[in-house]
Design an enzyme around this catalytic site. Sequence first.
Site, PDB file in Angstrom:
ATOM      1  N   ASN A  41      -7.463   2.412   9.582  1.00  0.00           N
ATOM      2  CA  ASN A  41      -6.129   2.513  10.399  1.00  0.00           C
ATOM      3  C   ASN A  41      -6.400   2.578  11.842  1.00  0.00           C
ATOM      4  O   ASN A  41      -6.910   3.280  12.290  1.00  0.00           O
ATOM      5  CB  ASN A  41      -5.477   3.689   9.983  1.00  0.00           C
ATOM      6  CG  ASN A  41      -5.291   3.840   8.263  1.00  0.00           C
ATOM      7  OD1 ASN A  41      -5.427   2.757   7.539  1.00  0.00           O
ATOM      8  ND2 ASN A  41      -4.795   4.976   7.810  1.00  0.00           N
ATOM      9  N   GLU A  98      -3.970   0.194   7.937  1.00  0.00           N
ATOM     10  CA  GLU A  98      -2.389   0.341   8.809  1.00  0.00           C
ATOM     11  C   GLU A  98      -2.826  -0.172  10.175  1.00  0.00           C
ATOM     12  O   GLU A  98      -3.756  -0.145  10.767  1.00  0.00           O
ATOM     13  CB  GLU A  98      -2.404   1.945   8.938  1.00  0.00           C
ATOM     14  CG  GLU A  98      -1.879   2.777   7.666  1.00  0.00           C
ATOM     15  CD  GLU A  98      -1.849   4.368   7.865  1.00  0.00           C
ATOM     16  OE1 GLU A  98      -1.518   4.868   8.909  1.00  0.00           O
ATOM     17  OE2 GLU A  98      -1.837   4.708   6.941  1.00  0.00           O
ATOM     18  N   GLU A 103      -7.420   8.777   5.891  1.00  0.00           N
ATOM     19  CA  GLU A 103      -7.627   9.529   7.137  1.00  0.00           C
ATOM     20  C   GLU A 103      -8.154  10.982   7.039  1.00  0.00           C
ATOM     21  O   GLU A 103      -7.389  11.821   7.648  1.00  0.00           O
ATOM     22  CB  GLU A 103      -6.543   9.492   8.242  1.00  0.00           C
ATOM     23  CG  GLU A 103      -6.130   7.995   8.505  1.00  0.00           C
ATOM     24  CD  GLU A 103      -4.852   7.953   9.626  1.00  0.00           C
ATOM     25  OE1 GLU A 103      -4.517   8.853  10.092  1.00  0.00           O
ATOM     26  OE2 GLU A 103      -4.554   6.556   9.962  1.00  0.00           O
ATOM     27  N   HIS A 147      -2.729  11.242   0.494  1.00  0.00           N
ATOM     28  CA  HIS A 147      -2.238  10.809   1.881  1.00  0.00           C
ATOM     29  C   HIS A 147      -1.777  12.218   2.348  1.00  0.00           C
ATOM     30  O   HIS A 147      -0.356  12.271   2.634  1.00  0.00           O
ATOM     31  CB  HIS A 147      -1.185   9.619   1.999  1.00  0.00           C
ATOM     32  CG  HIS A 147      -1.000   9.160   3.292  1.00  0.00           C
ATOM     33  ND1 HIS A 147      -1.193   7.860   3.601  1.00  0.00           N
ATOM     34  CD2 HIS A 147      -0.822   9.581   4.477  1.00  0.00           C
ATOM     35  CE1 HIS A 147      -1.165   7.626   4.830  1.00  0.00           C
ATOM     36  NE2 HIS A 147      -0.580   8.810   5.544  1.00  0.00           N
ATOM     37  N   TYR A 153      -4.555   2.197  15.870  1.00  0.00           N
ATOM     38  CA  TYR A 153      -3.340   2.400  16.484  1.00  0.00           C
ATOM     39  C   TYR A 153      -3.779   2.265  18.040  1.00  0.00           C
ATOM     40  O   TYR A 153      -2.954   1.553  18.756  1.00  0.00           O
ATOM     41  CB  TYR A 153      -2.650   3.807  16.510  1.00  0.00           C
ATOM     42  CG  TYR A 153      -1.801   3.904  14.865  1.00  0.00           C
ATOM     43  CD1 TYR A 153      -0.722   3.332  14.703  1.00  0.00           C
ATOM     44  CD2 TYR A 153      -2.652   4.204  13.926  1.00  0.00           C
ATOM     45  CE1 TYR A 153      -0.077   3.331  13.345  1.00  0.00           C
ATOM     46  CE2 TYR A 153      -2.099   4.272  12.492  1.00  0.00           C
ATOM     47  CZ  TYR A 153      -0.757   3.870  12.421  1.00  0.00           C
ATOM     48  OH  TYR A 153      -0.214   3.871  11.048  1.00  0.00           O
ATOM     49  N   ARG A 164       0.814  -1.299  -0.042  1.00  0.00           N
ATOM     50  CA  ARG A 164      -0.040  -0.134   0.052  1.00  0.00           C
ATOM     51  C   ARG A 164       0.868   1.308  -0.058  1.00  0.00           C
ATOM     52  O   ARG A 164       1.535   1.621   0.881  1.00  0.00           O
ATOM     53  CB  ARG A 164      -0.939   0.214   1.360  1.00  0.00           C
ATOM     54  CG  ARG A 164      -1.781   1.305   1.387  1.00  0.00           C
ATOM     55  CD  ARG A 164      -2.653   1.184   2.447  1.00  0.00           C
ATOM     56  NE  ARG A 164      -3.503   2.410   2.620  1.00  0.00           N
ATOM     57  CZ  ARG A 164      -3.302   3.545   3.411  1.00  0.00           C
ATOM     58  NH1 ARG A 164      -2.753   3.189   4.694  1.00  0.00           N
ATOM     59  NH2 ARG A 164      -3.931   4.419   3.352  1.00  0.00           N
TER      60      ARG A 164
HETATM   61  C1  GBH Z   1      -1.421   7.448  10.613  1.00  0.00           C
HETATM   62  O1  GBH Z   1      -2.134   8.356  11.533  1.00  0.00           O
HETATM   63  C2  GBH Z   1      -1.118   8.157   9.449  1.00  0.00           C
HETATM   64  O2  GBH Z   1      -1.913   7.583   8.253  1.00  0.00           O
HETATM   65  C3  GBH Z   1       0.426   7.700   8.943  1.00  0.00           C
HETATM   66  O3  GBH Z   1       0.875   8.681   7.964  1.00  0.00           O
HETATM   67  C4  GBH Z   1       1.257   7.939  10.227  1.00  0.00           C
HETATM   68  O4  GBH Z   1       2.712   7.784   9.926  1.00  0.00           O
HETATM   69  C5  GBH Z   1       0.886   6.914  11.286  1.00  0.00           C
HETATM   70  O5  GBH Z   1      -0.482   6.963  11.291  1.00  0.00           O
HETATM   71  C6  GBH Z   1       1.483   7.053  12.597  1.00  0.00           C
HETATM   72  O6  GBH Z   1       1.298   8.290  13.185  1.00  0.00           O
HETATM   73  O7  GBH Z   1      -4.786  11.359  21.337  1.00  0.00           O
HETATM   74  O8  GBH Z   1      -3.758   9.267  22.244  1.00  0.00           O
HETATM   75  O9  GBH Z   1      -6.092   9.117  21.352  1.00  0.00           O
HETATM   76  C7  GBH Z   1      -2.467   8.088  12.703  1.00  0.00           C
HETATM   77  C8  GBH Z   1      -2.932   9.455  13.482  1.00  0.00           C
HETATM   78  C9  GBH Z   1      -2.984   8.254  15.624  1.00  0.00           C
HETATM   79  C10 GBH Z   1      -4.290  10.275  15.017  1.00  0.00           C
HETATM   80  C11 GBH Z   1      -3.749   8.438  16.738  1.00  0.00           C
HETATM   81  C12 GBH Z   1      -5.017  10.119  16.200  1.00  0.00           C
HETATM   82  C13 GBH Z   1      -4.810   9.590  18.595  1.00  0.00           C
HETATM   83  C14 GBH Z   1      -3.765   9.619  19.505  1.00  0.00           C
HETATM   84  N1  GBH Z   1      -3.848   8.926  14.485  1.00  0.00           N
HETATM   85  N2  GBH Z   1      -4.302   9.418  17.162  1.00  0.00           N
HETATM   86  S1  GBH Z   1      -4.543   9.708  21.350  1.00  0.00           S
END
Ligand code: GBH
Length: 446
Positions: free
Chosen positions: A288, A357, A163, A118, A290, A76
Amino acid sequence: MTNGFPSGFTWGAATASYQVEGAINADGRGPSIWDTFANTPGTIADGSTGDVAVDHYHRFADDIRMLADLGLTAYRFSIAWPRIMPTGTVNQPGLDFYRRLAETCLANGMTPYATLYHWDLPQPLEDAGGWLVRDTAERFRDYAAVTHDALSDVVKHWMTLNEPWCSAFLGYGSGEHAPGRTEGTDALKAVHHLLLGHGLALDAIRSEGGSYGIALNPAPIHAATDSPADRDAARRIDGLRNRLFLEPLLSGQYPADVLEDTGMSDWFAAQEADLPLIGAPLDFLGVNYYCPTTVAAPDGPISTPRASDQPGSENVVAVDPGLPKTQMGWSVQASGLRDILVSINKLAPELPLYVTENGSAYPDVVTADGQVEDDERLDYLRQHVAVCKDLVTEGFPLKGYFAWSLLDNFEWAWGYSRRFGIVYVDYATQQRIVKKSGRWLQDFVG
Ligand code: GBH
């Protein structure tokens, strides 16, 4: 399969153009909002830019071979709008680059998954109003059509946006991302124009033999306590982060409570004619993921209203739920991936989903014998892949998993100070070293 996944499951890794390519002046590329932003003092933690990044523009063939050697079956990547239409007219060398990239994927048995946006908006379009104006959505449609026309024989899987929450609320709300504007509730206009751009592009490019979707960053939002104020805070943040995107895309309606919270009901009512386009059927949705988020609304008035990535909810604060954290400070909770996928599946039971992601940042070091022993990232990966395995075993329509990221890269406002790769990059030499987490994934999918 011995790993418990069906053989057709897609295993991949992801990158994004500005984060990896470098070569900002090559072959007619024009400036994007990230060039401007990164070159503005005080915006990037380590003062760096994506000028060189990990030189993927010149090293993509080796990088793709490495990905194939890891046993993954999909790549991707994102296409840089300022390479294709730097000023509004088509730049053929930009299209040629992505054709070479896609053909190299195919030659190595890798399926290309392309994201059209992106975050690297051509700077001239930002100068003309950026995502705050409707015209940008129409220009996005034009760029998407040109790109799809040129590449649809080699790229079959397309995502319009990555996103849009980040583009709107970090780009035009908090100002943490390019273009660094802090327009308060006007960021909501950016949300609509991004979604309209998605709808217009989808309508322009959808054709037989292709598969079309969008990648969002939804997440479970928890209230810190059961108090009415905290529960209302969670409703508001869930509204901005999740429902404001999922509901128009999957059900053709904006959530009325979010529009009321932000005082934008009248403005959105005037855009209602766009909703059928925005809500047109998707072939898949990219998620995506995290971390989950926990929020609270402390008592008392807001003392200093601030530029916000949460318009209408400026009194809401993030609360530490006491989970383990990555170097970003983001909580690690693999069950959150299950929770968010299941809740999306309830909205659209038939819709194929991909994890487009998933990954984590930790401070990697190269050992004396040239290895990167990233046990924490390996563990993060293992836990989240296990959630995916449980879901597919239950018959859930999850079709693939993409690790973020293939390579350490330019982590936006953090520059090169945060590493997400399953492959380490020595930025001084551009040497690549597959991390222990990458080896683990290789063994697992192998
Ligand atoms: C992605 O964004 C992107 O698509 C990518 O380009 C980037 O490199 C990757 O993640 C890593 O950052 O305030 O503790 O709840 C992710 C962006 C990450 C935004 C988590 C919201 C919430 C953190 N998101 N964030 S918190």
